[in-house]
Design a protein around this motif. Structure first.
Motif, short mmCIF file in Angstrom:
data_model
loop_
_atom_site.label_atom_id
_atom_site.label_comp_id
_atom_site.label_asym_id
_atom_site.label_seq_id
_atom_site.Cartn_x
_atom_site.Cartn_y
_atom_site.Cartn_z
N ALA A 372 0.42 24.81 60.67
CA ALA A 372 0.27 25.31 59.34
C ALA A 372 -1.27 25.58 59.11
N ARG A 373 -2.30 24.60 59.41
CA ARG A 373 -3.52 24.97 59.55
C ARG A 373 -3.94 26.11 60.13
N ARG A 374 -3.37 26.42 61.24
CA ARG A 374 -3.97 27.47 62.12
C ARG A 374 -3.43 28.67 61.56
N VAL A 375 -2.36 28.78 60.99
CA VAL A 375 -2.04 30.00 60.28
C VAL A 375 -3.01 30.46 59.05
N HIS A 376 -3.43 29.53 58.41
CA HIS A 376 -4.49 29.76 57.48
C HIS A 376 -5.64 30.07 58.13
N GLU A 377 -6.11 29.58 59.21
CA GLU A 377 -7.23 30.18 60.11
C GLU A 377 -7.30 31.27 60.52
N HIS A 378 -5.81 31.85 60.99
CA HIS A 378 -5.83 33.30 61.16
C HIS A 378 -5.90 34.08 59.85
N ALA A 379 -5.59 33.60 58.97
CA ALA A 379 -5.79 34.44 57.66
C ALA A 379 -7.20 34.77 57.44
N ALA A 380 -8.06 33.72 57.74
CA ALA A 380 -9.33 33.57 57.46
C ALA A 380 -10.15 34.71 58.64
N ALA A 381 -9.43 34.72 59.80
CA ALA A 381 -9.88 35.56 60.63
C ALA A 381 -9.78 37.02 60.44
N TYR A 382 -8.52 37.31 60.06
CA TYR A 382 -8.15 38.55 59.39
C TYR A 382 -9.23 39.31 58.26
N ALA A 383 -9.36 38.23 57.45
CA ALA A 383 -10.14 38.44 56.22
C ALA A 383 -11.49 38.93 56.82
#
Length: 452
Positions: A372-383
């Motif tokens: 779940a944390r990694r999904v948020h990290e991917h969101a930050a990477a796309y951002a």
């Protein structure tokens, strides 16, 4: 009896032997203990890793008592959601009604949401992520909750004015972006930042209003664009066709390295296809091997267990998506147009990879707190890939890039959960507007979003 939204109760076991409690009081207390246990454990370790034994130990009741109230864990998860999320939404609504003006109402709304996150982080995790483990009932409940929150945001923005309502996709993205940003802060251990996050989310939301007629009056449907060219090359899990048994290769005997690479791809495709069909909780190493038409020994030559393979599938798909965004942004020197091309390309990619999209947005967060944390990290990477270099003349809040990407993730989740991933390109205009408005203003964002 409703579950407390303000953390766990501190009390002992129910009294044994003769006591003055009525049977219905005992039963209500037992149900409340169990629902509180589910909220806490779903937030702490995730629904998939929570057993009936964990629940009864936490609630201090017997296994017999558990089954006297609930058919199984799924039944309890739904009950926990019903006991917490509607009550939380009622509190959020009440907070807005005690304030005057759109700005004050939004600040009250996001402030109360972040306060709830501090007091009961499990409620946020359950409402945003864990309830999706139960299909179709859990997904329908989550869809309704985010839709209701989106309508509440729209009411705050419009007040008593005759302005048109927010487009449903924009309202849902603003709601999902807020919930997901709060969940990301909790999972990253940044609870101390929630107070400042509330103010940032309120301002980020406000910067999307009013939506110009340029966007709301456009014809429905997305458009094929220059973005499509960025899809050339590479692949994501879920798309490798396994050749039929009577297929005869046109080349000679393949090398060992080629077969190893092919087997790995077959495994990752099996992970994506099985997860899309049956969900993460039903995934097993044996099932993956059988679907890939390989032995378990061949599976274990590449991955330690099902979770190892699942993580690899998620990472491979997002690596492809992020490469597409990077190429699309780089293809255009104008920042606004580059963002538009990148979002169109990303939505085209998700639409072309329904198995990966379902895996990445519906099931990946269910694979435990680390994922779940990694999904948020991917969101930050796309951002970063989408919005780095954004103009700062409007001084958007610091959370704006990440909140926008979380909103895009919510749009992808909504379509994947309803198994309508093919329709994602049709909301590209709203998605572009969501990303651009805080940086260039609503008029310029709408014009760029609908430009041919």
């Amino acid at each position: 009896m409703a579950v407390s939204l303000h953390g766990d109760r501190t009390r002992g076991r129910l009294p044994r032997g003769p006591h003055g409690l009525k049977p219905e009081e005992v039963a209500a207390d037992q149900r409340e203990r169990l629902t509180e246990a589910m909220v806490h454990l779903a937030g702490e370790r995730g629904y998939a890793a929570t057993t009936v034994g964990d629940l009864i130990e936490r609630a201090e009741v017997s296994r017999k008592t558990f089954y006297a109230h609930f058919a199984d864990r799924r039944d309890l998860l739904l009950a926990a959601f019903d006991a917490t999320s509607p009550a939380a939404l009622k509190e959020l609504t009440a907070a807005t009604r005690r304030s005057g003006g759109a700005t004050r109402q939004l600040e009250s709304l996001t402030g109360r949401l972040c306060r709830l996150a501090r007091e009961s982080p499990g409620t946020i995790a359950l409402s945003t992520v864990e309830i999706a483990a139960v299909e179709p009932d859990g997904l329908e409940r989550r869809d309704r909750l985010i839709g209701d929150y989106g309508e509440l945001v729209d009411c705050c923005l419009r007040g008593d004015s005759p302005m048109p309502a927010l487009p449903p996709t924009v309202a849902r993205a603003l709601a999902g972006g807020a919930f997901r940003s709060v969940d990301a802060a909790i999972r990253a251990g940044r609870t101390g930042e929630l107070k400042s996050l509330a103010a940032q989310l309120a301002r980020w939301t406000r910067l999307h209003h009013p939506v110009p007629p340029t966007l709301t009056n456009r014809p429905n449907g997305g458009s094929a664009s220059k973005a499509t060219a960025s899809l050339v090359g590479g692949r994501a899990p879920g798309t490798l066709a396994i050749a039929p048994g009577d297929h005869e290769s046109l080349i000679g005997r393949p090398s060992r390295g080629f077969m190893s690479h092919l087997n790995r791809e077959r495994i990752l495709d099996a992970v994506a296809q099985l997860t899309a069909a049956n969900g993460y909780t039903a995934l097993t190493a044996q099932g993956i091997a059988e679907h890939a038409d390989l032995s378990e020994r061949a599976f274990l030559a590449h991955f330690k267990n099902k979770d190892d393979a699942f993580v690899a599938a998620v990472e491979l798909g997002h690596a492809k998506g992020q490469a597409i965004v990077d190429r699309a942004r780089a293809s255009e020197s104008d920042w606004r147009t580059g963002v538009r091309y990148a979002i169109e390309a990303l939505l085209d990619f998700f639409a072309s990879e329904p198995c990966f999209t379902r895996l990445a947005f519906v099931d990946a967060p269910l694979a435990g707190p680390a994922m779940a944390r990694r999904v948020h990290e991917h969101a930050a990477a796309y951002a970063r890939l989408l919005l780095d270099g954004a103009p700062q003349r409007r001084r958007p809040p610091r959370i704006a890039p990440e909140a926008a990407t979380q909103g895009l993730f919510e749009i992808a989740f909504h379509h994947a959960a309803r198994r309508k991933v093919a329709e994602l390109p049709g909301v590209a205009h709203e998605a572009c507007y969501l990303a651009l408005a805080p940086f260039v203003g609503v008029s310029e964002a709408a014009q760029t979003a609908v430009a041919a």
